[in-house]
Enzyme design. Structure first.
Site, PDB file in Angstrom:
ATOM      1  N   ASP A 102       0.833  -1.195   0.000  1.00  0.00           N
ATOM      2  CA  ASP A 102       0.000   0.000   0.000  1.00  0.00           C
ATOM      3  C   ASP A 102       0.870   1.249   0.000  1.00  0.00           C
ATOM      4  O   ASP A 102       2.013   1.226   0.459  1.00  0.00           O
ATOM      5  CB  ASP A 102      -0.906   0.026   1.229  1.00  0.00           C
ATOM      6  CG  ASP A 102      -1.838  -1.173   1.284  1.00  0.00           C
ATOM      7  OD1 ASP A 102      -2.091  -1.771   0.229  1.00  0.00           O
ATOM      8  OD2 ASP A 102      -2.292  -1.505   2.395  1.00  0.00           O
ATOM      9  N   LYS A 103       0.316   2.344  -0.463  1.00  0.00           N
ATOM     10  CA  LYS A 103       1.067   3.598  -0.533  1.00  0.00           C
ATOM     11  C   LYS A 103       1.626   4.002   0.831  1.00  0.00           C
ATOM     12  O   LYS A 103       2.733   4.528   0.932  1.00  0.00           O
ATOM     13  CB  LYS A 103       0.164   4.713  -1.090  1.00  0.00           C
ATOM     14  CG  LYS A 103       0.896   6.029  -1.328  1.00  0.00           C
ATOM     15  CD  LYS A 103      -0.035   7.072  -1.920  1.00  0.00           C
ATOM     16  CE  LYS A 103       0.688   8.403  -2.107  1.00  0.00           C
ATOM     17  NZ  LYS A 103      -0.212   9.454  -2.664  1.00  0.00           N
TER      18      LYS A 103
END
Length: 237
Positions: A102-103
């Site tokens: 995930d970012k």
């Protein structure tokens, strides 16, 4: 393969640099000077030399990256991607991240152009372990460990295999925990959703291991080339 691409992928120089080298007649193909940037060559059999030095083409490349937060695990995106972290000399048009982080998640990410290996590493049937360190809002207990060890269903028909949860630290005063978690899948937001299942929130997440590969002391945003010896256990898994 185009000659200019061959030269960049054998790390002669950047795309702009190799074009200059070719135009200057510093590159030979099978003993003949080749000044056509777009000349097509057989990358596996052609004898290519730069300034008299024979070049060797690597079919597959493997980079271990410490992905920082705020960077997208993709090949192309309007935002900064993990491929943007590679030096120009290491950039190839066929490299991609194996799976996603995930970012807002940091940690170990494998970059390669080996599609078969990527498929094997991501296949649930291969049971390749992914280990994470996380900070949790909530108190992780022995009951939580037992629940994770029994597997779970996140939603209808989305089953999670038994996972190994270990408590690193617990702060009773502020009701937080630090844990290590080993999972075998790589589903969307999986770790966060697993803790949501028990009423807790992940506030920090970092992948520290994938199979036999460990992040070690690699700094955020840095990467290194993986050796054949390091890759063998993953290929033979």
């Amino acid at each position: 393969m185009r000659l200019d691409r061959f030269l960049t992928e054998t790390k002669v120089g950047s795309r702009s640099e190799v074009k200059k080298f070719i135009k200057k007649g510093q590159v030979t193909v099978n003993g003949q000077v080749e000044k056509n940037i777009g000349a097509q060559i057989d990358e596996n059999n052609a004898q290519v030399e730069f300034q008299g030095e024979k070049l060797h083409y690597e079919k597959f490349v493997y980079y271990l990256l410490h992905k920082p937060q705020g960077v997208v695990s993709a090949t192309k995106d309007a935002q900064k991607t993990v491929l943007d972290l590679l030096l120009e000399k290491d950039q190839r048009g066929d490299i991609f991240p194996v799976g996603r982080l995930d970012k807002d998640t940091e940690g170990l990410l494998l970059l390669t152009n080996d599609g078969k290996l990527a498929h094997d590493l991501l296949s649930p049937k291969k049971h390749v372990e992914k280990e994470y360190f996380a900070k949790i809002n909530g108190l992780v207990t022995e009951e939580t460990i037992a629940f994770f060890a029994g597997g779970m269903t996140l939603k209808e028909d989305e089953n999670i295999s038994p996972s190994q949860l270990k408590i690193v630290a617990v702060d009773q005063k502020v009701q937080t925990s630090e844990i290590l978690l080993i999972i075998h899948e790589g589903k969307f937001h999986q770790v966060k959703r697993m803790f949501h299942k028990v009423g807790m929130e992940v506030t920090y997440l970092k992948r520290v291991r994938m199979g036999t590969l460990t992040l070690g002391q690699l700094a955020q945003g840095q990467y290194r080339v993986l050796s054949e010896k390091e890759m063998e256990p993953l290929k033979n898994n």
